[in-house]
Design a protein around this motif. Structure first.
Motif, short mmCIF file in Angstrom:
data_model
loop_
_atom_site.label_atom_id
_atom_site.label_comp_id
_atom_site.label_asym_id
_atom_site.label_seq_id
_atom_site.Cartn_x
_atom_site.Cartn_y
_atom_site.Cartn_z
N LEU A 1 -28.14 -6.94 0.44
CA LEU A 1 -28.24 -5.71 -0.33
C LEU A 1 -27.04 -4.79 -0.12
O LEU A 1 -26.71 -3.97 -0.98
N ALA A 2 -26.34 -4.97 0.99
CA ALA A 2 -25.14 -4.17 1.29
C ALA A 2 -23.91 -4.62 0.49
O ALA A 2 -22.92 -3.89 0.44
N LEU A 3 -23.96 -5.80 -0.12
CA LEU A 3 -22.83 -6.28 -0.91
C LEU A 3 -22.67 -5.41 -2.16
O LEU A 3 -23.66 -5.02 -2.79
N THR A 4 -21.43 -5.12 -2.52
CA THR A 4 -21.15 -4.30 -3.70
C THR A 4 -21.77 -4.94 -4.94
O THR A 4 -21.52 -6.11 -5.22
N ASP B 1 -23.75 -21.01 -13.67
CA ASP B 1 -24.58 -22.20 -13.90
C ASP B 1 -24.08 -23.40 -13.11
O ASP B 1 -24.87 -24.13 -12.50
N ALA B 2 -22.77 -23.59 -13.12
CA ALA B 2 -22.20 -24.73 -12.40
C ALA B 2 -22.38 -24.58 -10.89
O ALA B 2 -22.68 -25.56 -10.20
N LEU B 3 -22.23 -23.37 -10.40
CA LEU B 3 -22.43 -23.14 -8.97
C LEU B 3 -23.89 -23.35 -8.59
O LEU B 3 -24.18 -23.93 -7.54
N LEU B 4 -24.81 -22.93 -9.44
CA LEU B 4 -26.23 -23.18 -9.17
C LEU B 4 -26.50 -24.68 -9.11
O LEU B 4 -27.23 -25.14 -8.23
N GLY C 1 -28.33 -14.14 -15.77
CA GLY C 1 -26.98 -13.77 -16.18
C GLY C 1 -25.98 -14.18 -15.12
O GLY C 1 -25.92 -15.34 -14.72
N ASP C 2 -25.21 -13.21 -14.62
CA ASP C 2 -24.24 -13.52 -13.57
C ASP C 2 -24.73 -13.07 -12.20
O ASP C 2 -23.95 -12.91 -11.27
N VAL D 1 -33.19 -10.26 -3.45
CA VAL D 1 -31.93 -9.55 -3.68
C VAL D 1 -31.10 -10.35 -4.68
O VAL D 1 -30.91 -11.55 -4.51
N ALA D 2 -30.63 -9.66 -5.73
CA ALA D 2 -29.77 -10.26 -6.74
C ALA D 2 -28.32 -9.96 -6.39
O ALA D 2 -27.94 -8.79 -6.26
N ILE D 3 -27.54 -11.01 -6.24
CA ILE D 3 -26.13 -10.88 -5.83
C ILE D 3 -25.24 -11.28 -7.00
O ILE D 3 -25.39 -12.37 -7.56
N PRO D 4 -24.30 -10.40 -7.39
CA PRO D 4 -23.44 -10.70 -8.53
C PRO D 4 -22.44 -11.82 -8.26
O PRO D 4 -22.11 -12.13 -7.11
N ALA D 5 -21.96 -12.40 -9.35
CA ALA D 5 -21.00 -13.50 -9.27
C ALA D 5 -19.72 -13.11 -8.54
O ALA D 5 -19.02 -13.99 -8.02
N ALA D 6 -19.43 -11.83 -8.44
CA ALA D 6 -18.25 -11.39 -7.69
C ALA D 6 -18.35 -11.82 -6.22
O ALA D 6 -17.33 -11.92 -5.54
N HIS D 7 -19.56 -12.09 -5.76
CA HIS D 7 -19.78 -12.55 -4.38
C HIS D 7 -20.32 -13.97 -4.36
O HIS D 7 -21.06 -14.36 -3.45
#
Length: 104
Positions: free
Chosen positions: A60-63, A4-7, A42-43, A81-87
């Motif tokens: 899409l190639a990101l884990t 949320d803060a990063l958004l 979510g994340d 493309v939904a990218i997780p918080a890990a990236h």
């Protein structure tokens, strides 16, 4: 930093280019020119990158990245493309790319 803060940070950085905070499917989103280009679920932060574009392929190639399925009913949006918080370090780049695609 939380998703949320990063958004919020991304929204502030892109505000001079016409980006505003809003909602899409009841989730926090970023919009410009009347169209959503990023949506937080979510994340995962999803970006409208355009199916088949280099940015879409790279994201899409990101884990852990996946096509964005806002309903959770296995009906993903092909352009998103939904990218997780890990990236999360990539989120600002993809937000700018998605915003740029709205004006192409």
């Amino acid at each position: 930093m939380t998703p949320d803060a990063l958004l919020d940070e991304i929204a502030a950085d892109l505000a001079p280019r016409g980006a505003t905070a809003g909602a899409m499917f009841g989730k926090r989103a970023l919009k410009a020119h009347g169209k959503a280009f990023a949506c937080l679920k979510g994340d995962l932060l999803a970006f409208r990158l355009g199916d088949g574009t280099p940015a879409h392929t790279d994201a899409l190639a990101l884990t852990g990245a996946e096509l964005f399925d806002p309903s959770g009913k296995h009906r993903p949006f092909k352009d998103w493309v939904a990218i997780p918080a890990a990236h999360a370090e990539t989120w600002p780049h993809y937000a700018e790319t998605a915003l740029d695609s709205l004006t192409d």
